[in-house]
Scaffold this motif. Sequence first.
Motif, PDB file in Angstrom:
ATOM      1  N   ALA A 152       0.836  -1.205   0.000  1.00 17.94           N
ATOM      2  CA  ALA A 152       0.000   0.000   0.000  1.00 17.94           C
ATOM      3  C   ALA A 152       0.866   1.250   0.000  1.00 17.94           C
ATOM      4  O   ALA A 152       0.550   2.250  -0.669  1.00 17.94           O
ATOM      5  N   GLU A 153       1.997   1.206   0.700  1.00 21.43           N
ATOM      6  CA  GLU A 153       2.903   2.356   0.724  1.00 21.43           C
ATOM      7  C   GLU A 153       3.551   2.580  -0.641  1.00 21.43           C
ATOM      8  O   GLU A 153       3.798   3.713  -1.047  1.00 21.43           O
ATOM      9  N   VAL A 154       3.813   1.478  -1.362  1.00 18.49           N
ATOM     10  CA  VAL A 154       4.353   1.603  -2.718  1.00 18.49           C
ATOM     11  C   VAL A 154       3.353   2.353  -3.597  1.00 18.49           C
ATOM     12  O   VAL A 154       3.715   3.267  -4.350  1.00 18.49           O
ATOM     13  N   TYR A 155       2.082   1.982  -3.502  1.00 14.74           N
ATOM     14  CA  TYR A 155       1.050   2.642  -4.310  1.00 14.74           C
ATOM     15  C   TYR A 155       0.852   4.101  -3.882  1.00 14.74           C
ATOM     16  O   TYR A 155       0.618   4.967  -4.728  1.00 14.74           O
ATOM     17  N   ARG A 156       0.962   4.375  -2.594  1.00 14.88           N
ATOM     18  CA  ARG A 156       0.823   5.770  -2.139  1.00 14.88           C
ATOM     19  C   ARG A 156       1.948   6.637  -2.694  1.00 14.88           C
ATOM     20  O   ARG A 156       1.720   7.775  -3.111  1.00 14.88           O
ATOM     21  N   GLU A 157       3.159   6.097  -2.688  1.00 11.04           N
ATOM     22  CA  GLU A 157       4.296   6.858  -3.231  1.00 11.04           C
ATOM     23  C   GLU A 157       4.119   7.071  -4.729  1.00 11.04           C
ATOM     24  O   GLU A 157       4.398   8.159  -5.251  1.00 11.04           O
ATOM     25  N   LEU A 158       3.649   6.046  -5.432  1.00 12.95           N
ATOM     26  CA  LEU A 158       3.378   6.171  -6.864  1.00 12.95           C
ATOM     27  C   LEU A 158       2.324   7.248  -7.109  1.00 12.95           C
ATOM     28  O   LEU A 158       2.483   8.085  -8.011  1.00 12.95           O
ATOM     29  N   ALA A 159       1.264   7.252  -6.319  1.00 14.31           N
ATOM     30  CA  ALA A 159       0.203   8.253  -6.473  1.00 14.31           C
ATOM     31  C   ALA A 159       0.737   9.662  -6.222  1.00 14.31           C
ATOM     32  O   ALA A 159       0.385  10.606  -6.942  1.00 14.31           O
ATOM     33  N   ARG A 160       1.612   9.804  -5.230  1.00 13.82           N
ATOM     34  CA  ARG A 160       2.200  11.120  -4.948  1.00 13.82           C
ATOM     35  C   ARG A 160       3.030  11.602  -6.127  1.00 13.82           C
ATOM     36  O   ARG A 160       2.971  12.779  -6.508  1.00 13.82           O
ATOM     37  N   ARG A 161       3.799  10.703  -6.702  1.00 20.23           N
ATOM     38  CA  ARG A 161       4.652  11.084  -7.829  1.00 20.23           C
ATOM     39  C   ARG A 161       3.817  11.484  -9.039  1.00 20.23           C
ATOM     40  O   ARG A 161       4.163  12.434  -9.759  1.00 20.23           O
ATOM     41  N   ILE A 162       2.732  10.786  -9.271  1.00 23.80           N
ATOM     42  CA  ILE A 162       1.860  11.126 -10.398  1.00 23.80           C
ATOM     43  C   ILE A 162       1.128  12.439 -10.138  1.00 23.80           C
ATOM     44  O   ILE A 162       0.986  13.280 -11.027  1.00 23.80           O
ATOM     45  N   ALA A 163       0.669  12.646  -8.909  1.00 24.98           N
ATOM     46  CA  ALA A 163      -0.024  13.889  -8.570  1.00 24.98           C
ATOM     47  C   ALA A 163       0.900  15.088  -8.708  1.00 24.98           C
ATOM     48  O   ALA A 163       0.473  16.174  -9.117  1.00 24.98           O
ATOM     49  N   ASP A 164       2.179  14.900  -8.385  1.00 26.92           N
ATOM     50  CA  ASP A 164       3.150  15.999  -8.441  1.00 26.92           C
ATOM     51  C   ASP A 164       3.785  16.163  -9.823  1.00 26.92           C
ATOM     52  O   ASP A 164       4.498  17.137 -10.056  1.00 26.92           O
ATOM     53  N   HIS A 165       3.518  15.240 -10.718  1.00 29.73           N
ATOM     54  CA  HIS A 165       4.167  15.252 -12.028  1.00 29.73           C
ATOM     55  C   HIS A 165       3.679  16.429 -12.875  1.00 29.73           C
ATOM     56  O   HIS A 165       2.480  16.665 -12.992  1.00 29.73           O
ATOM     57  N   THR A 166       4.620  17.152 -13.464  1.00 29.30           N
ATOM     58  CA  THR A 166       4.258  18.314 -14.287  1.00 29.30           C
ATOM     59  C   THR A 166       4.908  18.320 -15.662  1.00 29.30           C
ATOM     60  O   THR A 166       4.383  18.928 -16.589  1.00 29.30           O
ATOM     61  N   GLU A 167       6.054  17.654 -15.819  1.00 30.68           N
ATOM     62  CA  GLU A 167       6.797  17.724 -17.079  1.00 30.68           C
ATOM     63  C   GLU A 167       6.795  16.386 -17.810  1.00 30.68           C
ATOM     64  O   GLU A 167       7.438  15.432 -17.376  1.00 30.68           O
TER      65      GLU A 167
END
Length: 291
Positions: free
Chosen positions: A238-253
């Motif tokens: 679940a922590e792996v998926y949370r980190e993935l979600a954070r990276r996608i939410a913060d992705h801009t470029e």
Amino acid sequence: MSKQLKQIAIYGKGGIGKSTTTSNISAALAESGLKVMQFGCDPKADSTNTLRGGEYIPSVLELLAERRRVDAYEAIFQGFGGIYCVEAGGPQPGVGCAGRGIITAVELLKQQRVFEELDLDVVIYDVLGDVVCGGFAVPVREGIAEHVFTVSSSDFMAIYAANNLFRGIERFSSAGGALLGGIIANSINTDFQREIIDDFAARTATPIVQYVPRSLTVTQAELSGRTTIEAAPNSAQAEVYRELARRIADHTESKVPTPLNQQELREWSARWADHLVAAERAESERQREVA
């Protein structure tokens, strides 16, 4: 001033874990307080099942088959964390274009201004990535999604599908199509699996967004009709998926990838095949010497 809606598309070969990954990303984003819609773009209409306890919802095409006029909200159902779930659906097997549901569903929601009325933060399109044509290309070709991610393992057919997606993005990029955010490397549990996907990413100038290991926790959650975020919130997975979600939410470029042509891809895979055979032989020799 209205907030900026973030629209992303997640592609992947059938059976690669694309919908599992997408649903866990949606669940993690909703858990963090965002208003999320998951838009299933597979004719099987099963993208959102684990967000709703394993239950299917009627697709847009199913509703339109019953009557000519459909209120978009009839196709929207809420699931875990208040996530809005939509399934585009597809025609009966052997009849019509499998991507037509995506085109129809997107137009329906846009015409009725659903995204604005629901005040969404994120829309995630879960798209079958075996072929990038017709309706399946809509999120890329029309620039509906700002950022595209692909779920791929180190298996050749998964990489082949990812490379095809890159070719589609490259083709449509000059006409305002969506750009590539990166690879979500799924089912990565060994060093050689990571080396293969890393090498492919390097050769196509594509970043790895996250490595997601294969886990029994995911299987257990899916058998209960839930995401890992819901069924096992305190697990390492679940922590792996949370980190993935954070990276996608913060992705801009995002950017245009550099896909391999058919010959380059075949030569690349052949070199890896030879490398793995040589590594296996070396390990067998080492074990015989130890014995």
